[in-house]
Design an enzyme around this catalytic site. Structure first.
Site, PDB file in Angstrom:
ATOM      1  N   GLY A  73     -71.431  28.688  15.779  1.00 14.91           N
ATOM      2  CA  GLY A  73     -70.956  29.418  14.658  1.00 14.91           C
ATOM      3  C   GLY A  73     -70.122  29.965  15.061  1.00 14.91           C
ATOM      4  O   GLY A  73     -69.455  30.210  16.056  1.00 14.91           O
ATOM      5  N   GLU A  74     -69.382  30.451  14.570  1.00 11.45           N
ATOM      6  CA  GLU A  74     -67.859  32.184  14.534  1.00 11.45           C
ATOM      7  C   GLU A  74     -68.737  32.371  13.315  1.00 11.45           C
ATOM      8  O   GLU A  74     -68.138  32.777  11.516  1.00 11.45           O
ATOM      9  CB  GLU A  74     -66.816  31.050  13.840  1.00 11.45           C
ATOM     10  CG  GLU A  74     -64.947  31.715  14.195  1.00 11.45           C
ATOM     11  CD  GLU A  74     -64.701  31.251  14.477  1.00 11.45           C
ATOM     12  OE1 GLU A  74     -63.126  31.756  14.125  1.00 11.45           O
ATOM     13  OE2 GLU A  74     -64.013  29.875  14.147  1.00 11.45           O
ATOM     14  N   GLY A  75     -67.555  34.366  13.232  1.00 10.35           N
ATOM     15  CA  GLY A  75     -68.186  35.383  12.165  1.00 10.35           C
ATOM     16  C   GLY A  75     -66.246  35.871  12.823  1.00 10.35           C
ATOM     17  O   GLY A  75     -65.562  35.394  13.687  1.00 10.35           O
ATOM     18  N   ASP A 105     -79.146  44.689   6.791  1.00 14.63           N
ATOM     19  CA  ASP A 105     -77.991  43.970   6.487  1.00 14.63           C
ATOM     20  C   ASP A 105     -78.919  43.000   6.379  1.00 14.63           C
ATOM     21  O   ASP A 105     -78.973  41.641   6.615  1.00 14.63           O
ATOM     22  CB  ASP A 105     -77.045  43.622   7.842  1.00 14.63           C
ATOM     23  CG  ASP A 105     -76.136  42.603   7.042  1.00 14.63           C
ATOM     24  OD1 ASP A 105     -75.961  42.295   5.436  1.00 14.63           O
ATOM     25  OD2 ASP A 105     -75.047  41.467   7.703  1.00 14.63           O
ATOM     26  N   PHE A 126     -66.347  38.843  14.191  1.00 12.03           N
ATOM     27  CA  PHE A 126     -67.562  39.430  15.736  1.00 12.03           C
ATOM     28  C   PHE A 126     -67.027  38.564  16.206  1.00 12.03           C
ATOM     29  O   PHE A 126     -67.020  38.861  17.479  1.00 12.03           O
ATOM     30  CB  PHE A 126     -68.695  39.383  15.382  1.00 12.03           C
ATOM     31  CG  PHE A 126     -69.474  38.625  15.069  1.00 12.03           C
ATOM     32  CD1 PHE A 126     -70.286  38.118  16.175  1.00 12.03           C
ATOM     33  CD2 PHE A 126     -69.514  38.094  14.251  1.00 12.03           C
ATOM     34  CE1 PHE A 126     -70.334  36.795  16.374  1.00 12.03           C
ATOM     35  CE2 PHE A 126     -70.597  36.777  14.271  1.00 12.03           C
ATOM     36  CZ  PHE A 126     -70.825  35.888  15.108  1.00 12.03           C
ATOM     37  N   LYS A 157     -73.790  34.836  22.140  1.00 11.18           N
ATOM     38  CA  LYS A 157     -72.741  35.368  21.337  1.00 11.18           C
ATOM     39  C   LYS A 157     -71.532  36.375  22.121  1.00 11.18           C
ATOM     40  O   LYS A 157     -71.413  37.240  22.433  1.00 11.18           O
ATOM     41  CB  LYS A 157     -72.994  36.861  20.298  1.00 11.18           C
ATOM     42  CG  LYS A 157     -72.711  37.176  19.185  1.00 11.18           C
ATOM     43  CD  LYS A 157     -73.204  38.406  18.602  1.00 11.18           C
ATOM     44  CE  LYS A 157     -72.676  39.002  17.749  1.00 11.18           C
ATOM     45  NZ  LYS A 157     -73.659  39.951  16.752  1.00 11.18           N
ATOM     46  N   LYS A 206     -67.777  34.312  18.452  1.00 15.23           N
ATOM     47  CA  LYS A 206     -68.294  33.440  18.362  1.00 15.23           C
ATOM     48  C   LYS A 206     -69.613  33.039  18.939  1.00 15.23           C
ATOM     49  O   LYS A 206     -70.195  34.195  19.755  1.00 15.23           O
ATOM     50  CB  LYS A 206     -67.548  31.568  18.848  1.00 15.23           C
ATOM     51  CG  LYS A 206     -66.138  31.955  18.464  1.00 15.23           C
ATOM     52  CD  LYS A 206     -65.382  30.799  18.650  1.00 15.23           C
ATOM     53  CE  LYS A 206     -63.861  31.147  18.119  1.00 15.23           C
ATOM     54  NZ  LYS A 206     -62.965  29.395  18.794  1.00 15.23           N
TER      55      LYS A 206
END
Length: 495
Positions: A178-180, A298, A182, A201, A184
């Site tokens: 995944g990626e965001g 969150d 912040f 991460k 990957k």
């Protein structure tokens, strides 16, 4: 002169090739290791029907991007849910929602694979880092590119890597999970642990993200040390290190997030008995945080992952789609990047929009009870298969709450600094506007969402109603929630 022109042309060609190499599309097409991951996953599908092409869909709360696992693309929600989410996107606009979801996205999942695409082009200049002397000695241009890429960042600060890339001579990257905003998350082979698979991460090489990552590391170290016997369902941090400016955090490898499972299962709700088991684990985990003066801030279905998301599959001819039933509903809570200690400064805004408590929206101050509100919204989502409050506008959000839960108490409206939300001690809202008509049409009192009048459904909605109390003084605590009659069968089973 001819020689100079040839040198100039050659230099331009190399520059063009370098730009192609550094762009996401060029890099992935050149190495196509994500494609290899996809093909391997396709081959492992257990049902012939699973491989039949189906139309793609966009969920109202998904990020910009695609799912690496092809199973995620093969699901379509029912027409009512599709229209509702599409209407929500038209009204709210994708921009704000996409940014917010991307900003808060953290997965440590084996197959969550939401790979968000950047809005900015990556054709810009990359920052070269620590090039090996062998780069200059090698006669192979492709070898030079491979070597230099090992220590480069793209223009947004992401580490540029490839399948087989080694970190600390220990972690071998397999593929991207995944990626965001912040950074990957990648799946790795831990060579020091006999080839065990882990989720790693990789934080962007930017100061603000490094600082946030170090804060998360501190919280994880505290949480893991306090739960040394792993009695509570919080993700385990196995290791962390600084890799050329990138903070890397190693986690146990888990299954799909609860949101991803809903998505891949066509947004079909979880059965009540599964909701009960999942909720009990989540409540214990978050109550454990609260006991240790931490607020998660969150909580959302994306941040609750199944330990193992394997499932049985059966075709439902009535729904004309496959139905998946989990083999195990064991879950863990992840993403402690925004966790806040009671004594620390409390920022005015916390939580992802759809799970944000009214006291946060009204800026009345918040405490651990904001986690309880978020969990109440999550339980509704598990029960319905879709998000309860689908909006990106704060005032509309409050109006949706009133439609579902009744009027917001006047003493809370009197205290808010958001005076432009209020008129004559009520929300300033035009019920005859397009947004007003939408809320009136698509929202109804909480109890009307019940699909059955059975005892366990009544108990679940009684619990949710107590968790979604506007006034934090009236809202149930997680300690109290764990003793709610909804969980009686679990406690009796343990005895």
């Amino acid at each position: 002169m001819i020689v100079q022109k040839r040198i100039l042309n050659t230099g331009r060609a190399v520059m063009r090739q370098s730009k192609r190499m550094r762009s996401p599309g060029g890099w992935l097409s050149e190495y196509s290791w994500e494609d290899r991951c996809k093909r391997q996953r396709r081959a492992s599908h257990s049902s012939e029907r699973e491989n039949k092409p189906r139309g793609q869909h966009h969920h109202y709360r998904t990020y910009e991007g695609h799912y690496l696992e092809t199973k995620s693309l093969n699901r379509r929600p029912d027409c009512r849910e599709w229209r509702g989410r599409e209407a929500g996107m038209e009204r709210a606009g994708c921009g704000e929602g996409g940014q917010e979801r991307d900003r808060n996205w953290h997965h440590y999942s084996k197959s969550s694979g939401c790979s968000g695409r950047s809005r900015r082009s990556s054709h810009g200049r990359c920052r070269g880092r620590h090039h090996s002397p062998t780069d200059h000695r090698s006669g192979s241009r492709s070898h030079r590119r491979n070597r230099s890429r090992s220590f480069e960042d793209d223009e947004e600060g992401h580490l540029i890597y490839h399948s087989g890339h080694m970190l600390r001579a220990r972690y071998e990257i397999v593929c991207t999970l995944g990626e965001g905003a912040f950074g990957k998350v990648v799946e790795c082979i831990d060579l020091s642990k006999g080839g065990a698979r882990v989720a790693l991460k990789i934080i962007k090489n930017l100061e603000r993200y490094r600082e946030a990552a170090m804060s998360e590391v501190e919280v994880l170290e505290q949480v893991n040390s306090l739960d040394c016997h792993q009695q509570y369902c919080c993700v385990r941090m196995l290791d962390w290190f600084d890799y050329h400016g990138h903070i890397c955090i190693v986690f146990e490898l888990l299954g799909l997030s609860t949101f991803d499972f809903l998505k891949e299962n066509g947004f079909q709700p979880f059965p009540v008995d599964q909701i009960r088991h999942m909720a009990y684990q989540i409540f214990r985990a978050v109550h454990f945080l609260h006991q240790n003066k931490l607020t998660h801030t969150d909580l959302k279905p994306e941040n609750i992952l199944f330990v193992d998301s394997d499932y049985h599959i059966k075709y439902n001819p009535k729904m004309k789609q496959d139905e998946r039933t989990l083999k195990s509903t064991d879950v863990k809570v992840v993403d402690f990047g925004n966790a806040t200690y009671d004594h620390e400064h409390h920022t005015s805004v916390v939580s992802t929009r759809h799970y944000r408590a009214p006291e946060v929206i009204l800026e009345l101050g918040w405490d651990q009870s904001c986690d309880v509100w978020s969990l109440g919204c999550i339980l509704v989502e598990y029960y319905l298969g879709l998000t309860l409050f689908q909006t990106h506008d704060s005032k509309e959000h409050l109006v949706m709450m009133e439609r579902v839960l009744g009027p917001i108490p006047s003493h809370l409206l009197q205290k808010t600094r958001k005076r432009h939300y209020i008129r004559h001690e009520r929300l300033d809202w035009d019920e005859h506007s397009s947004s007003g008509r939408y809320v009136r049409k698509h929202y109804k009192p909480l109890k009307q969402y019940m699909s059955s009048k059975g005892v366990e459904h009544e108990q679940l909605f009684d619990l949710i109603n107590k968790m979604l109390a506007y006034d934090i003084a009236q809202r149930i605590t997680l300690e109290e929630a764990l003793w709610h009659p909804f969980f009686d069968t679990l406690r009796k089973g343990k005895k």
